[in-house]
Design an enzyme around this catalytic site. Structure first.
Site, short mmCIF file in Angstrom:
data_model
loop_
_atom_site.label_atom_id
_atom_site.label_comp_id
_atom_site.label_asym_id
_atom_site.label_seq_id
_atom_site.Cartn_x
_atom_site.Cartn_y
_atom_site.Cartn_z
N LYS A 1 -19.84 -42.37 -19.03
CA LYS A 1 -20.01 -41.48 -18.37
C LYS A 1 -20.90 -40.90 -16.42
O LYS A 1 -21.69 -42.08 -16.22
CB LYS A 1 -21.55 -40.34 -18.92
CG LYS A 1 -21.76 -39.15 -18.56
CD LYS A 1 -22.92 -38.56 -19.14
CE LYS A 1 -22.88 -36.99 -17.70
NZ LYS A 1 -24.63 -36.55 -18.23
N GLY B 1 -32.81 -30.47 -16.02
CA GLY B 1 -33.75 -31.13 -16.92
C GLY B 1 -34.60 -29.93 -16.78
O GLY B 1 -36.02 -29.58 -17.06
N ALA C 1 -26.47 -30.33 -18.14
CA ALA C 1 -27.06 -30.27 -16.98
C ALA C 1 -28.07 -29.10 -16.90
O ALA C 1 -26.85 -28.09 -16.52
CB ALA C 1 -27.37 -31.44 -14.93
N GLY C 2 -28.89 -28.73 -17.32
CA GLY C 2 -29.44 -27.41 -16.37
C GLY C 2 -29.12 -26.25 -18.15
O GLY C 2 -30.13 -25.57 -17.71
N THR D 1 -32.21 -32.75 -22.38
CA THR D 1 -33.93 -32.41 -22.14
C THR D 1 -34.33 -31.21 -23.65
O THR D 1 -35.24 -31.40 -23.85
CB THR D 1 -34.34 -31.96 -20.56
OG1 THR D 1 -34.08 -33.09 -20.03
CG2 THR D 1 -35.94 -31.43 -20.87
#
Lengths: 258, 370
Positions: free
Chosen positions: A100, A161, A187-188, A210
């Site tokens: 990745k 995160g 992400a997010g 996260t």
């Protein structure tokens, strides 16, 4: 092959949820969350791995390499050269030739550098890697990465995160529409509803880390994400009806017309 | 005046100084919900008026820290190369008037020290030295090249260097620089360091900018708490961190939190910082700089240190010895300071795990640089 598999570079996966391994309170908490998520692809930051001494490495020693595809990521890399070097270190250390690519030169916002990400992808594909690039939600970059041989496209939903959910929906919809390879929203994503939204939009998979790691109960949250991904995928396949900002009367005014 | 010195001048603006002496908690309350704070906000957060809101600030700081850093705590250990120093900083155990055994380790002795640390699981190493012979940039480069195979990350805490010197260290495998300004109060700084090797305030102040320009990945700044008024120093420290985050945007900025406890001989700590004020500094800086690593050393006692993790601390030294030869035990030079957390690296790891944190020994790979 089971129906509705996620296929990346010719390899089939029944789970459409990928999980990361950072920020957990312990290797055991991470392992429980990974198991509850049902994920088959697990990412680990290469900078965290001790490939010289894998027996002493908390993260590596608890994960079953037979059960999961361990996907090394290059987080911390500032440019293509560093990402390429790290990918080779991972492969030489015995990890599968899947990587990745994360090139995030700004350690605060951790936004991917589009230019260096493309360069890294081009070089690693030539070097025989299966490359899954973390990328800004930019449809033109998505086309360029695909031309370079990326095995997936991994556009960000919002800042890594942040837990803010999908703030880049319009661009991700274009990426999904034009892509020939799986699109993984990365992400997010802070809540299962964000993951469900991504799947309803037509994403092929999502990646979370996260949101699981900092939850009060990471394994339970992982289970929540697993169910949400399934729900969103099911809804997508069901063919959702069109949405409208205006009410549509069930007894329309023009109903008298024969 | 350099760009950074100009930025720090803002800390002396009358409106900012007025904010720093605010006594009204009501002016602080709105800041707890504000997304991005400016210099005036930081001054209010550091003011006496913020003290009654310490618990609220701590809760916000804890949430930010958890979101940005999760449950991970990076561990490192210092390796003292030398305690020779031409300086006479009155607060330092290495000052040249101190009657201690002076030692500069040979490469062979350094190898022995490194082996002990490596066996203890340490992978992030901080090389520390004064300015004695055997600690020139060439020497540091040779040491870094020697130790690189054992430690994925090597930082240095040495006197300020030129940008080309930082670049040479980087190419030898050093990836981070720690350098504390001691105090950002120019007058006090000059009084403390007159006529010594640390006389040039600005050369020291701009060192981390030079290190960042040379490509160093971690820039660790700090003030030595106890030397000067902590509110004013914390304000300047916050501005320094913000400046580096903007100008050296490819590097991670860390804030070290060294606090004076015991000092040599006849020196009285001019502005002692109590535990409550120490916590106040940490949470205010966390609210101001969400992404800065915060480093707490073994100068602090174990229980206190462990409790700082929830509030903002992200990095600990562990099992530290603060004198050259301290790990292998075959040389015994004098110490820079006494440590209050004498736990071994393994004991620190156990304590962190029990508190629900993941002690991270390796968070960097030599492959980034070579």
């Amino acid at each position: 092959m089971t129906p509705d598999s996620l296929v990346i570079a010719g390899r089939s996966f029944t789970s459409r949820l990928l999980v990361g391994t950072g920020k957990f309170s312990s290797a055991q908490a991470m392992k429980s969350a990974v198991e509850a998520s049902g994920a088959q692809i697990v990412t680990i930051a290469l900078r965290r791995m001790d490939l010289d001494d894998p027996g002493q490495d908390n993260m590596l020693s608890v994960l079953d390499f037979e059960k999961y595809l361990i996907l090394a990521n290059t987080s911390g890399a500032r440019d293509a050269d560093e990402a390429v070097r790290l990918a080779h270190i991972a492969r030489n250390g015995g990890l599968p030739p899947w990587v990745k690519v994360e090139v995030t030169p700004d350690p605060r916002n951790l936004l991917p550098d589009p230019v260096e990400t493309l360069r890294a992808c081009e070089r690693l594909v030539k070097d025989g890697f299966t490359v899954l690039p973390y990328m800004p939600a930019d449809p033109i970059l998505a086309r360029r990465l695909e031309e370079a041989g990326a095995a997936t496209l991994m556009p960000l939903g919002s800042l890594i995160g942040s837990g803010l959910g999908i703030r880049t929906a319009d661009a991700i919809e274009i990426i999904i529409e034009q892509a020939h390879v799986p699109v993984v929203v990365d992400a997010g994503l802070g809540l299962p509803s964000h993951a469900a939204q991504a799947m309803e939009m037509g994403a092929d998979a999502v990646l979370v880390n996260t949101a699981l790691a900092i939850a009060q109960n990471p394994a339970a949250m992982a289970d929540g994400f697993r169910l949400a991904v399934q729900a969103g995928r099911t809804a997508r396949l069901a063919g959702p009806g069109a949405t409208s900002r205006e009410a549509r009367a069930s007894s329309p005014l023009t109903g008298f017309i024969r | 005046m350099t760009d950074l010195a100009l930025v720090l001048e803002h800390a002396g603006r009358p409106d900012v100084v007025a904010h720093l002496s605010n006594s009204d908690p009501k002016r602080v309350v709105p800041l707890l919900a504000k997304k991005r704070l400016d210099i005036a906000d930081l001054a209010l957060l550091l003011s006496p008026g913020a003290a009654p809101l310490l618990e609220d600030m701590a809760r916000r700081a804890a949430a930010i820290t958890r979101s940005r850093f999760g449950n991970a705590v990076v561990l490192y250990a210092p390796l003292y190369i030398s305690n020779h120093c031409s300086g006479n900083c009155p607060y330092c155990g290495f000052k040249n008037t101190m009657n201690i055994r002076r030692v500069t380790l040979s490469l062979d002795q350094i190898r022995k020290e490194a082996a002990v640390l490596r066996d203890a699981g340490i992978r992030h190493l901080l090389l520390v030295s004064g300015d004695g012979p055997g600690t020139e940039t060439d020497d540091l480069c040779a040491i870094a090249r020697e130790l690189k195979p054992l430690f994925p990350s090597i930082s240095v805490e040495v006197p300020p260097l030129s940008q080309p010197d930082y670049a040479r260290l980087l190419s030898s495998g050093v990836d981070g620089v720690t350098l504390y300004q001691e105090t950002y109060d120019r007058c006090r700084y000059h009084r403390l360091h007159a006529d010594g090797p640390k006389e040039d305030f600005d050369f020291r102040l701009d060192a981390l900018s030079r290190a960042g320009a040379a490509g160093m990945r971690r820039l660790n700044i700090g003030a030595l708490w106890g030397l000067s008024d902590w509110r004013a120093d914390a304000l300047s420290l916050g501005l320094h961190a913000r400046f580096l985050e903007k100008e050296c945007w490819r590097s991670q900025v860390l804030i070290g939190m060294p606090r004076l406890h015991q000092v040599p001989g006849d020196f009285a700590i001019p502005h002692p910082v109590c535990d409550r004020d120490f916590v106040h500094i940490i949470v205010a800086l966390r609210l101001f700089c969400h992404d800065a690593g915060i480093v707490v050393s073994t100068r602090e006692r174990p229980e206190f240190r462990d409790n700082l993790l929830a509030l903002g601390a992200t990095q600990f030294s562990a099992g530290s010895k603060t004198h050259p030869g301290g790990y292998a035990g075959d040389v015994d030079g004098g110490s820079q300071f006494d440590i209050d957390d004498c736990r071994s690296a393994a004991a620190v790891q156990d304590a962190l795990s029990q508190k629900g944190y993941d002690p991270v020994l390796k968070d960097w790979d030599a492959g980034f640089l070579c």
